[in-house]
Write a protein that holds these residues in place. Sequence first.
Motif, PDB file in Angstrom:
ATOM      1  N   LEU A   1       0.847  -1.189   0.000  1.00  0.00           N
ATOM      2  CA  LEU A   1       0.000   0.000   0.000  1.00  0.00           C
ATOM      3  C   LEU A   1       0.887   1.244   0.000  1.00  0.00           C
ATOM      4  O   LEU A   1       0.811   2.081   0.881  1.00  0.00           O
ATOM      5  CB  LEU A   1      -0.921  -0.016   1.223  1.00  0.00           C
ATOM      6  CG  LEU A   1      -1.969  -1.126   1.221  1.00  0.00           C
ATOM      7  CD1 LEU A   1      -2.623  -1.238   2.591  1.00  0.00           C
ATOM      8  CD2 LEU A   1      -3.014  -0.880   0.160  1.00  0.00           C
TER       9      LEU A   1
ATOM     10  N   ASP B   1       3.034   3.903  -5.064  1.00  0.00           N
ATOM     11  CA  ASP B   1       2.616   3.604  -6.427  1.00  0.00           C
ATOM     12  C   ASP B   1       1.113   3.357  -6.538  1.00  0.00           C
ATOM     13  O   ASP B   1       0.621   3.018  -7.604  1.00  0.00           O
ATOM     14  CB  ASP B   1       3.370   2.378  -6.946  1.00  0.00           C
ATOM     15  CG  ASP B   1       4.866   2.646  -7.059  1.00  0.00           C
ATOM     16  OD1 ASP B   1       5.218   3.624  -7.726  1.00  0.00           O
ATOM     17  OD2 ASP B   1       5.653   1.898  -6.467  1.00  0.00           O
ATOM     18  N   CYS B   2       0.390   3.495  -5.445  1.00  0.00           N
ATOM     19  CA  CYS B   2      -1.054   3.229  -5.462  1.00  0.00           C
ATOM     20  C   CYS B   2      -1.804   4.386  -4.802  1.00  0.00           C
ATOM     21  O   CYS B   2      -2.158   4.307  -3.625  1.00  0.00           O
ATOM     22  CB  CYS B   2      -1.365   1.907  -4.754  1.00  0.00           C
ATOM     23  SG  CYS B   2      -3.119   1.494  -4.753  1.00  0.00           S
TER      24      CYS B   2
ATOM     25  N   CYS C   1      -5.148   3.634  -2.933  1.00  0.00           N
ATOM     26  CA  CYS C   1      -5.165   2.620  -1.883  1.00  0.00           C
ATOM     27  C   CYS C   1      -5.822   3.109  -0.596  1.00  0.00           C
ATOM     28  O   CYS C   1      -6.573   2.377   0.045  1.00  0.00           O
ATOM     29  CB  CYS C   1      -3.748   2.125  -1.581  1.00  0.00           C
ATOM     30  SG  CYS C   1      -3.161   0.868  -2.757  1.00  0.00           S
TER      31      CYS C   1
ATOM     32  N   ALA D   1      -7.525  -2.398  -4.784  1.00  0.00           N
ATOM     33  CA  ALA D   1      -6.926  -1.065  -4.879  1.00  0.00           C
ATOM     34  C   ALA D   1      -5.938  -0.993  -6.039  1.00  0.00           C
ATOM     35  O   ALA D   1      -5.953  -0.036  -6.833  1.00  0.00           O
ATOM     36  CB  ALA D   1      -6.229  -0.706  -3.569  1.00  0.00           C
ATOM     37  N   HIS D   2      -5.076  -1.985  -6.155  1.00  0.00           N
ATOM     38  CA  HIS D   2      -4.120  -2.002  -7.261  1.00  0.00           C
ATOM     39  C   HIS D   2      -4.840  -2.008  -8.609  1.00  0.00           C
ATOM     40  O   HIS D   2      -4.486  -1.263  -9.541  1.00  0.00           O
ATOM     41  CB  HIS D   2      -3.224  -3.235  -7.151  1.00  0.00           C
ATOM     42  CG  HIS D   2      -2.195  -3.132  -6.080  1.00  0.00           C
ATOM     43  ND1 HIS D   2      -1.295  -4.145  -5.804  1.00  0.00           N
ATOM     44  CD2 HIS D   2      -1.891  -2.134  -5.205  1.00  0.00           C
ATOM     45  CE1 HIS D   2      -0.501  -3.779  -4.820  1.00  0.00           C
ATOM     46  NE2 HIS D   2      -0.839  -2.566  -4.437  1.00  0.00           N
TER      47      HIS D   2
ATOM     48  N   HIS E   1      -6.434   1.330  -9.473  1.00  0.00           N
ATOM     49  CA  HIS E   1      -5.429   2.290  -9.930  1.00  0.00           C
ATOM     50  C   HIS E   1      -5.093   2.049 -11.402  1.00  0.00           C
ATOM     51  O   HIS E   1      -5.012   3.007 -12.191  1.00  0.00           O
ATOM     52  CB  HIS E   1      -4.171   2.175  -9.072  1.00  0.00           C
ATOM     53  CG  HIS E   1      -3.057   3.077  -9.517  1.00  0.00           C
ATOM     54  ND1 HIS E   1      -3.230   4.419  -9.742  1.00  0.00           N
ATOM     55  CD2 HIS E   1      -1.755   2.819  -9.799  1.00  0.00           C
ATOM     56  CE1 HIS E   1      -2.079   4.958 -10.121  1.00  0.00           C
ATOM     57  NE2 HIS E   1      -1.172   4.003 -10.177  1.00  0.00           N
TER      58      HIS E   1
ATOM     59  N   CYS F   1      -1.393  -8.208  -9.183  1.00  0.00           N
ATOM     60  CA  CYS F   1      -1.882  -7.268  -8.187  1.00  0.00           C
ATOM     61  C   CYS F   1      -1.794  -7.937  -6.819  1.00  0.00           C
ATOM     62  O   CYS F   1      -2.142  -9.103  -6.667  1.00  0.00           O
ATOM     63  CB  CYS F   1      -3.321  -6.878  -8.479  1.00  0.00           C
ATOM     64  SG  CYS F   1      -3.546  -5.980 -10.034  1.00  0.00           S
TER      65      CYS F   1
ATOM     66  N   PHE G   1       2.611  -5.193  -9.971  1.00  0.00           N
ATOM     67  CA  PHE G   1       1.792  -3.990 -10.110  1.00  0.00           C
ATOM     68  C   PHE G   1       2.638  -2.723 -10.104  1.00  0.00           C
ATOM     69  O   PHE G   1       2.481  -1.853 -10.965  1.00  0.00           O
ATOM     70  CB  PHE G   1       0.756  -3.925  -8.979  1.00  0.00           C
ATOM     71  CG  PHE G   1       0.266  -2.534  -8.695  1.00  0.00           C
ATOM     72  CD1 PHE G   1      -0.680  -1.943  -9.505  1.00  0.00           C
ATOM     73  CD2 PHE G   1       0.788  -1.801  -7.621  1.00  0.00           C
ATOM     74  CE1 PHE G   1      -1.118  -0.648  -9.262  1.00  0.00           C
ATOM     75  CE2 PHE G   1       0.352  -0.512  -7.370  1.00  0.00           C
ATOM     76  CZ  PHE G   1      -0.599   0.066  -8.199  1.00  0.00           C
ATOM     77  N   ASP G   2       3.525  -2.588  -9.109  1.00  0.00           N
ATOM     78  CA  ASP G   2       4.255  -1.333  -8.973  1.00  0.00           C
ATOM     79  C   ASP G   2       5.146  -1.068 -10.177  1.00  0.00           C
ATOM     80  O   ASP G   2       5.213   0.052 -10.682  1.00  0.00           O
ATOM     81  CB  ASP G   2       5.040  -1.269  -7.661  1.00  0.00           C
ATOM     82  CG  ASP G   2       5.958  -2.451  -7.449  1.00  0.00           C
ATOM     83  OD1 ASP G   2       5.865  -3.435  -8.206  1.00  0.00           O
ATOM     84  OD2 ASP G   2       6.775  -2.398  -6.505  1.00  0.00           O
TER      85      ASP G   2
ATOM     86  N   ALA H   1       2.900  -0.098 -13.209  1.00  0.00           N
ATOM     87  CA  ALA H   1       2.360   1.252 -13.073  1.00  0.00           C
ATOM     88  C   ALA H   1       3.426   2.290 -13.411  1.00  0.00           C
ATOM     89  O   ALA H   1       3.148   3.285 -14.106  1.00  0.00           O
ATOM     90  CB  ALA H   1       1.826   1.462 -11.660  1.00  0.00           C
TER      91      ALA H   1
END
Length: 312
Positions: A24, A27-28, A31, A74-75, A78, A275, A297-298, A301
């Motif tokens: 969290l 990058d989110c 979140c 959340a991921h 985003h 994710c 995910f990070d 993104a």
Amino acid sequence: MSAGEPALVFEGQGGDAESVPRALGRDCPVCGDVVEEADAALGFPLSKIIFQGSPDELRRTAVAQPALVTIEVAHARHLLDMGVRPSALAGHSIGQYAALVVAGALDFRDAVRLAAHRGELMQSAVPDGEGAMVAISGLELSDVLDACRDGRPAGVVGVACDNAPGRTVVSGAADAVSAAVAACKDKGAISVELPVSVPFHCDLLTGVKDAFATALRQVTFRTPRIAVIDNVTARPLTAEDDIRSLLAEHIVARVRFRESMQRIAASGVGEVVQCGPGRSLIKMVGKAAPGVSAVTFDRYARQRDARFAGGH
């Protein structure tokens, strides 16, 4: 399924609990809102446990499962805000609930409540120390199934997850799992015990399956708007599928992740984004579908931000 955009896959329980709060991060940006929504739905401060709880608290199934669904939704939100239109969705165990939310088949608040209730039922089903889950590397599924048959005189044991070629997880009563693992090692396998408090996806949870079916009847499900590859059947859910009965069966059924990834690859999808915390699914995707690239995910993104900032 469309090959133009990545598929999203959602992590299951069993990874490093310490990676949960890190997921969290910066990058989110959505979140925080999603965690607040989860707190309100659950009626207890899940966010406080995520950020201030000990790793042991985060490993508790009744906490870990709603926490994972929250982070994964959340991921995904985003990525949707960034313009990503997933070609397909697939979850690993509890990750299936996040996939159903993202597909529009299940409301987020219902999903986290179901995840918490599912976790509570599982936590109460098997006393601490009486169950175990062990990851097995180096043997094909058929060999591990044979080893589980060897272990059954000592109690319930079976293959809980078929993750990739040569990558499975056995689950069940501790003594039976030990016997099955010993048989696997005799065939040259490597084993690693998983840090979970409940033996998932095995017949020790049959009572949980029946109790959870009652909770599922209180929730509204809709036809997925994005293809969701089901854990139980390893095929896309359709309007004709009874999602409630599949989610009840999901508690005791084997996670067919290898087949799910192979189906996604066969559809022409070339990229998968994980994710959720950690990166365990990245390795599974690479082995199950070697032609598909997999990224966290990070990283995805950041890469997508960089492409758009550069005008591409």
